[in-house]
Motif scaffolding. Structure first.
Motif, short mmCIF file in Angstrom:
data_model
loop_
_atom_site.label_atom_id
_atom_site.label_comp_id
_atom_site.label_asym_id
_atom_site.label_seq_id
_atom_site.Cartn_x
_atom_site.Cartn_y
_atom_site.Cartn_z
N GLY A 183 0.78 -1.22 0.00
CA GLY A 183 0.00 0.00 0.00
C GLY A 183 0.81 1.27 0.00
N PHE A 184 2.03 1.26 -0.54
CA PHE A 184 2.88 2.45 -0.49
C PHE A 184 3.09 3.08 -1.87
N ALA A 185 2.44 2.58 -2.90
CA ALA A 185 2.67 3.09 -4.25
C ALA A 185 2.35 4.58 -4.34
N GLY A 186 3.33 5.38 -4.79
CA GLY A 186 3.13 6.80 -5.00
C GLY A 186 3.14 7.64 -3.74
N PHE A 187 3.26 7.06 -2.57
CA PHE A 187 3.29 7.84 -1.34
C PHE A 187 4.74 8.07 -0.89
N THR A 188 4.87 8.85 0.17
CA THR A 188 6.17 9.07 0.78
C THR A 188 6.13 8.62 2.23
N ILE A 189 7.12 7.84 2.58
CA ILE A 189 7.29 7.41 3.97
C ILE A 189 8.26 8.39 4.62
N VAL A 190 7.87 8.92 5.77
CA VAL A 190 8.79 9.70 6.58
C VAL A 190 9.01 8.95 7.89
N GLN A 191 10.23 8.59 8.14
CA GLN A 191 10.57 7.86 9.36
C GLN A 191 11.31 8.78 10.32
N ARG A 192 10.91 8.70 11.57
CA ARG A 192 11.58 9.51 12.60
C ARG A 192 12.32 8.56 13.55
N ILE A 193 13.65 8.74 13.65
CA ILE A 193 14.47 7.98 14.59
C ILE A 193 14.72 8.88 15.78
N LYS A 194 14.30 8.43 16.95
CA LYS A 194 14.44 9.26 18.15
C LYS A 194 15.91 9.55 18.43
N ALA A 195 16.15 10.77 18.91
CA ALA A 195 17.53 11.19 19.19
C ALA A 195 18.21 10.24 20.17
N ALA A 196 17.45 9.70 21.13
CA ALA A 196 18.04 8.80 22.12
C ALA A 196 18.53 7.50 21.49
N SER A 197 18.03 7.16 20.30
CA SER A 197 18.44 5.93 19.63
C SER A 197 19.65 6.14 18.72
N LEU A 198 20.06 7.38 18.55
CA LEU A 198 21.21 7.68 17.70
C LEU A 198 22.46 7.71 18.57
N SER A 199 23.30 6.68 18.41
CA SER A 199 24.41 6.53 19.36
C SER A 199 25.63 7.36 19.00
N ASN A 200 25.77 7.81 17.77
CA ASN A 200 26.94 8.59 17.37
C ASN A 200 26.54 9.97 16.89
N LYS A 201 27.50 10.85 16.89
CA LYS A 201 27.31 12.14 16.24
C LYS A 201 28.49 12.36 15.29
N GLY A 202 28.23 13.01 14.19
CA GLY A 202 29.29 13.21 13.21
C GLY A 202 28.81 14.07 12.07
N THR A 203 29.53 14.02 10.95
CA THR A 203 29.24 14.89 9.81
C THR A 203 28.81 14.11 8.57
N LYS A 204 28.75 12.78 8.65
CA LYS A 204 28.29 11.98 7.52
C LYS A 204 27.27 10.96 8.02
N VAL A 205 26.18 10.83 7.26
CA VAL A 205 25.13 9.86 7.59
C VAL A 205 25.06 8.85 6.45
N LYS A 206 25.16 7.56 6.81
CA LYS A 206 25.12 6.49 5.81
C LYS A 206 23.95 5.58 6.15
N ILE A 207 23.03 5.42 5.18
CA ILE A 207 21.79 4.66 5.40
C ILE A 207 21.84 3.39 4.55
N THR A 208 21.49 2.25 5.18
CA THR A 208 21.40 0.97 4.47
C THR A 208 19.95 0.51 4.47
N LEU A 209 19.43 0.16 3.29
CA LEU A 209 18.05 -0.30 3.11
C LEU A 209 18.06 -1.76 2.69
N ARG A 210 16.87 -2.38 2.66
CA ARG A 210 16.73 -3.74 2.16
C ARG A 210 15.45 -3.84 1.33
#
Length: 402
Positions: free
Chosen positions: A252-279
């Motif tokens: 049911g996602f055809a033509g829509f946009t998914i916006v995902q929010r990752i809570k700040a508390a779940s982000l263990s690192n801070k830096g200047t590059k973000v690398k995302i892996t999908l499946r």
């Protein structure tokens, strides 16, 4: 006249008698002095012998020389291929090399006066030492989860019974050593728990239970020690920011946009590059027209799905093959860990299925919303455009921030 005759005759009689009996029974003075001189004492034996491994094929020796005119020393070594002796000229000789790694050797030493093998001291007390096991090689550290790093290395030692992993956190925290038993074959592996947000440097040592600078005759008998190899090369690693196991598909996602929010508390690192892996979905491919990131607006009046600033494009025209991982191009983005991370995926109208999973564990938080275009890729998203809001995670398998 009679007294005169006696005076003449007495010396004539006594002198021959003294010459005959007195000197005949005496030893000349010089000869008596030579016979009475005590024999030379043997050289003083060395003391405070030290023996310590300094490499996988070497042991360093040193001792206290107690004989002023000793110009050479005989070292006796027992162990490995058998007993042997060799001569050195100093009480701090070069390391004894060419030894067998992980093997314990027993040493003793004696002094030679004037370098004369026939004029030698007693042996010193014995000391034992072990040549280091061979150091590990090919060390690698790979993040596995948000709080785990998998360490892998090659064992080059036939004698090592365990390995010591030295962890040096470079973002705070104290150094720590972890001991793991040696396993058969290669590679050797160990999963290491680490704190979220921490960066680490790892060094691996091979270890064998043996002796180092101990008296083999000591009472009670000396205990074996942990004898380490030279260090491996040091490798650096940081845990993943976020990881999830995607198990099922959602339609049911055809033509829509998914916006995902990752809570700040779940982000263990801070830096200047973000690398995302999908499946990709289990049974078909998925096309994503646009991937963008931003961080959520904060404040009491802010909409939870609005961005604090304009979105940053990560990649366009992303095709995910069925059940296949794909790591997107790293995005130059300075992550602020005080704000939630928003990732927007503009799904192609010809696609339908996306991969999803319920997040494991109470410590991880992520939320997903299905939004009608064109609000999805804009900073401010209109109220009422949300079709679905769920705490299940879609698409993202890993996020790394460096």
């Amino acid at each position: 006249m009679q007294w005169f005759i006696l005076l003449v005759l007495v010396p004539a009689v006594l002198v021959p008698v003294v010459l005959l009996f007195g000197f005949a029974g005496c030893t000349p003075f010089t000869a008596a002095a030579e016979e009475a001189a005590p024999p030379a004492s043997p050289p003083a034996a060395p003391s405070d012998l030290n023996a310590n491994g300094t490499g996988e094929h070497a042991i360093t020796l040193s001792w206290q020389n107690n004989q002023m005119d000793a110009t050479a020393f005989v070292v006796h070594r027992d162990g490995g291929a058998g007993a042997t002796e060799f001569t050195v000229s100093s009480s701090s000789p070069p390391p004894d090399s060419g030894l067998i790694e992980g093997t314990t050797y027993t040493y003793k030493v004696k002094a030679l006066r004037g370098g004369n093998p026939a004029d030698a001291s007693d042996w010193s007390k014995s000391k034992q030492a072990t040549a280091f096991p061979s150091a590990p090689s090919a060390v690698s550290a790979v993040p596995q989860e948000v709080n785990k790093i998998q360490l892998t290395w090659t064992n080059n030692s036939a004698s090592a019974d365990q390995f010591i992993i030295h962890d040096h956190p470079t973002t705070g925290g104290g150094d720590a050593d972890t001991t793991v038993p040696a396993s058969k074959g290669n590679p050797q592996t160990a999963p290491l728990p680490v704190a979220s947000g921490s960066a680490h440097e790892f060094t691996v040592f091979a270890s064998v239970q043996a002796f180092q600078n101990v008296d083999p005759l000591a009472m009670p008998a000396p205990a074996k020690q942990q004898v380490k190899s030279l260090p491996s090369t040091t490798v650096a690693a940081k845990p993943l920011v976020f990881k999830a196991a995607l198990a099922t598909d959602q339609s049911g996602f055809a033509g829509f946009t998914i916006v995902q929010r990752i809570k700040a508390a779940s982000l263990s690192n801070k830096g200047t590059k973000v690398k995302i892996t999908l499946r990709g979905p289990l049974g078909t491919s998925l096309t994503i027209d646009h991937v963008a990131i931003s961080q959520a607006a904060t404040g009491a009046a802010a909409d939870p799905w609005d961005s604090a600033a304009d979105l940053t494009t990560v990649q366009v025209g992303v095709v995910l093959a069925a059940n296949t991982r794909k790591t997107l191009d790293p995005a130059n983005y300075t992550l602020d860990r005080t704000k939630d991370l928003l990732i927007a995926f503009d799904i192609n109208p010809a696609s339908d299925l996306v991969r999803m999973a319920t997040l494991p564990g109470a410590g991880l938080e992520a939320y997903t919303v299905l939004i009608d275009p064109p609000e999805a890729l804009t900073k401010d998203r209109a109220d009422g455009s949300y079709n679905i809001e769920t705490d299940n995670l879609y698409l993202i398998e890993e996020i790394e921030v460096t």
